[in-house]
Design a protein around this motif. Structure first.
Motif, mmCIF file in Angstrom:
data_model
loop_
_atom_site.group_PDB
_atom_site.id
_atom_site.type_symbol
_atom_site.label_atom_id
_atom_site.label_comp_id
_atom_site.label_asym_id
_atom_site.label_seq_id
_atom_site.Cartn_x
_atom_site.Cartn_y
_atom_site.Cartn_z
ATOM 1 N N VAL A 20 8.053 24.080 64.943
ATOM 2 C CA VAL A 20 6.991 25.066 63.319
ATOM 3 C C VAL A 20 6.132 23.125 62.540
ATOM 4 O O VAL A 20 6.425 22.933 61.097
ATOM 5 N N SER A 21 5.047 23.328 63.247
ATOM 6 C CA SER A 21 4.268 22.024 62.868
ATOM 7 C C SER A 21 2.995 22.235 61.883
ATOM 8 O O SER A 21 2.809 21.348 60.547
ATOM 9 N N THR A 22 2.434 23.749 61.848
ATOM 10 C CA THR A 22 1.721 24.309 61.032
ATOM 11 C C THR A 22 1.769 25.043 60.116
ATOM 12 O O THR A 22 1.734 26.473 61.164
ATOM 13 N N ILE A 23 1.010 24.845 59.036
ATOM 14 C CA ILE A 23 1.561 26.516 58.233
ATOM 15 C C ILE A 23 -0.149 26.463 57.752
ATOM 16 O O ILE A 23 0.018 25.386 57.080
ATOM 17 N N LEU A 24 -0.146 27.501 57.791
ATOM 18 C CA LEU A 24 -2.413 27.832 57.218
ATOM 19 C C LEU A 24 -2.189 28.813 56.149
ATOM 20 O O LEU A 24 -1.930 29.640 56.875
ATOM 21 N N ALA B 188 0.749 30.729 46.880
ATOM 22 C CA ALA B 188 0.599 29.846 47.783
ATOM 23 C C ALA B 188 1.864 28.116 48.091
ATOM 24 O O ALA B 188 2.164 27.274 48.580
ATOM 25 N N ASP B 189 2.695 28.238 46.661
ATOM 26 C CA ASP B 189 3.549 27.195 45.969
ATOM 27 C C ASP B 189 4.937 27.425 46.536
ATOM 28 O O ASP B 189 5.353 26.298 46.602
ATOM 29 N N GLU B 190 4.911 28.419 46.875
ATOM 30 C CA GLU B 190 5.858 29.400 47.278
ATOM 31 C C GLU B 190 6.434 28.920 49.194
ATOM 32 O O GLU B 190 7.019 27.641 49.447
ATOM 33 N N VAL B 191 5.174 29.129 49.785
ATOM 34 C CA VAL B 191 4.876 28.481 50.844
ATOM 35 C C VAL B 191 5.180 26.566 51.136
ATOM 36 O O VAL B 191 5.929 26.234 51.605
ATOM 37 N N ARG B 192 4.745 26.285 49.966
ATOM 38 C CA ARG B 192 5.045 24.257 49.664
ATOM 39 C C ARG B 192 6.458 24.770 49.774
ATOM 40 O O ARG B 192 6.695 23.396 49.983
ATOM 41 N N GLU B 193 7.353 25.005 49.160
ATOM 42 C CA GLU B 193 8.702 24.830 49.085
ATOM 43 C C GLU B 193 9.428 25.001 49.428
ATOM 44 O O GLU B 193 9.816 24.275 50.489
ATOM 45 N N HIS B 194 8.957 26.194 50.648
ATOM 46 C CA HIS B 194 9.404 26.535 52.047
ATOM 47 C C HIS B 194 9.122 26.047 53.309
ATOM 48 O O HIS B 194 10.224 25.147 53.695
ATOM 49 N N GLY C 249 7.107 22.409 52.842
ATOM 50 C CA GLY C 249 6.382 21.095 52.937
ATOM 51 C C GLY C 249 5.548 20.872 53.541
ATOM 52 O O GLY C 249 4.696 21.300 54.068
ATOM 53 N N ASP C 250 5.644 19.089 53.896
ATOM 54 C CA ASP C 250 4.739 18.682 54.661
ATOM 55 C C ASP C 250 4.174 19.722 55.593
ATOM 56 O O ASP C 250 2.879 19.157 57.049
ATOM 57 N N ALA C 251 4.387 20.622 56.470
ATOM 58 C CA ALA C 251 4.005 21.401 57.279
ATOM 59 C C ALA C 251 2.818 22.748 56.959
ATOM 60 O O ALA C 251 2.027 22.551 57.619
ATOM 61 N N VAL C 252 2.975 22.383 55.670
ATOM 62 C CA VAL C 252 1.580 23.550 54.993
ATOM 63 C C VAL C 252 0.149 21.761 54.972
ATOM 64 O O VAL C 252 0.348 21.172 54.687
ATOM 65 N N VAL C 253 -0.602 22.712 55.035
ATOM 66 C CA VAL C 253 -2.182 22.392 55.526
ATOM 67 C C VAL C 253 -2.961 22.082 53.890
ATOM 68 O O VAL C 253 -2.513 23.275 53.073
#
Ligand code: ADP
Ligand code: MG
Length: 306
Positions: free
Chosen positions: A228-232, A247-253, A255-259
């Motif tokens: 799962v390399s890319t979360i948009l 968006a913050d919650e997605v980044r917490e889950h 991390g770096d995969a989030v564009v």
């Protein structure tokens, strides 16, 4: 007396214009040097079993943006609805050579590819409504989970530049239907990378657990390379606290995969398909187009996971 206080809608246009202009000036997105091509074809599965989260929109716009940035891109429409085919302006009436033929009848993929008339370097395998039956027809077919993988890997333009030459596809993007059936399973087996669009809305993360469990199952039994390399984050409305919270919650889950670039909610993005276009050609200076361009650049620059 009528209330003449300007609403946000009145201000939105000049504000959006100003924002757009500043993004353009800051990034000069299209003017920057062309991107290097990846070493070998990167195959992305764009999936989320939830409907309406921006899978198709992200597939076609990231695809068009990558093509505008000098990459050669193949979009495979794996949704019987054929929305990606519509947005890319390719015929997908019944009888047109399509994903169904490749998947069910084993027709070589190169025989069902057509060029997107709007964007140079962008190619499409359209989906016709026949694909709706494939979910059931495939059940009784030999090696039913690996058919798309074989079709893609058997395409003469997939591989390294050395093996294949300049015509090589740099990116293959597979637009999945909103379910976790055999079609999506075929995509998960065919891809090395997964792009999950997440709508910045309440309940955004609901159902993701089930998706990630499916990914783990596929990794364990069918495709160990899958990452799962890319979360948009899509349809982001910066005016609402809800959107930034999601968006913050997605980044917490993830991390770096989030564009880093969120895709804003924008009417231009949703209008484009009715003109048989992506927003990348329909309104290239609009915030949605600029953000997709930036997201595409980020995905390409970051490269495939090791
Ligand atoms: P999915 O493929 O996941 O079902 P779509 O890409 O078809 O989702 O998007 C669902 C709906 O939301 C479509 O009507 C699309 O035009 C709209 N939409 C998607 N992204 C945006 C955006 N950034 N701004 C506004 N509307 C959008
Ligand atoms: Mg879709």
């Amino acid at each position: 007396m009528a209330d003449t206080t300007p609403t946000y809608e009145d201000l939105a246009t000049p504000l959006a214009r100003a924002a757009e202009h500043s993004v353009m000036v800051r990034h000069g997105a299209r003017m920057r040097p062309p991107l290097p091509r990846p070493e070998r074809t990167r195959v992305f599965v764009v999936a989320n079993q939830k409907g309406g989260v921006g899978k198709t929109t992200s597939t076609v716009n990231v695809g068009a943006a990558l093509a505008q940035l000098g990459q050669r891109v193949l979009v495979i429409d794996l949704d019987p609805q054929g929305n990606a085919s519509t947005a890319l302006s390719v015929d997908h009436r019944r009888g047109v050579p399509s994903t169904y033929d490749a998947l069910v009848d084993g027709v070589p993929l190169e025989e069902v590819v057509t060029a997107c008339p709007e964007v140079p370097n962008l190619f499409v395998v359209p989906a016709t409504i026949d694909l709706a039956g494939a979910e059931i027809e495939l059940v009784s077919v030999v090696a039913r989970e690996t058919r798309l993988h074989k079709a893609i890997q058997g395409h003469p333009l997939v591989g390294t530049l050395d093996e294949v030459g300049e015509e090589r596809y740099d990116y293959v993007l597979i637009d999945c239907p909103p379910s976790l059936g055999l079609l999506t399973l075929n995509a998960l087996v065919a891809g090395a990378e997964m792009m999950i669009p997440i709508q910045a809305e309440y309940y955004a993360l609901e159902g993701l657990g089930q998706l990630l469990e499916t990914v783990e199952m596929v990794k364990a039994h069918l495709n160990p390379r899958l990452a799962v390399s890319t979360i948009l984050v899509t349809m982001y409305d910066g005016r609402t606290r809800l959107a930034s919270g999601v968006a913050d919650e997605v980044r917490e889950h993830f991390g770096d995969a989030v564009v880093r670039t969120n895709i804003p909610r924008s009417v231009r993005v949703s209008e484009a398909p009715s003109y048989g276009q992506t927003v990348m050609t329909y309104d290239p200076g609009s915030p949605g187009a600029l953000c997709y361009l930036e997201a595409a650049r980020e995905i390409a620059t970051k490269g495939a996971p090791a």
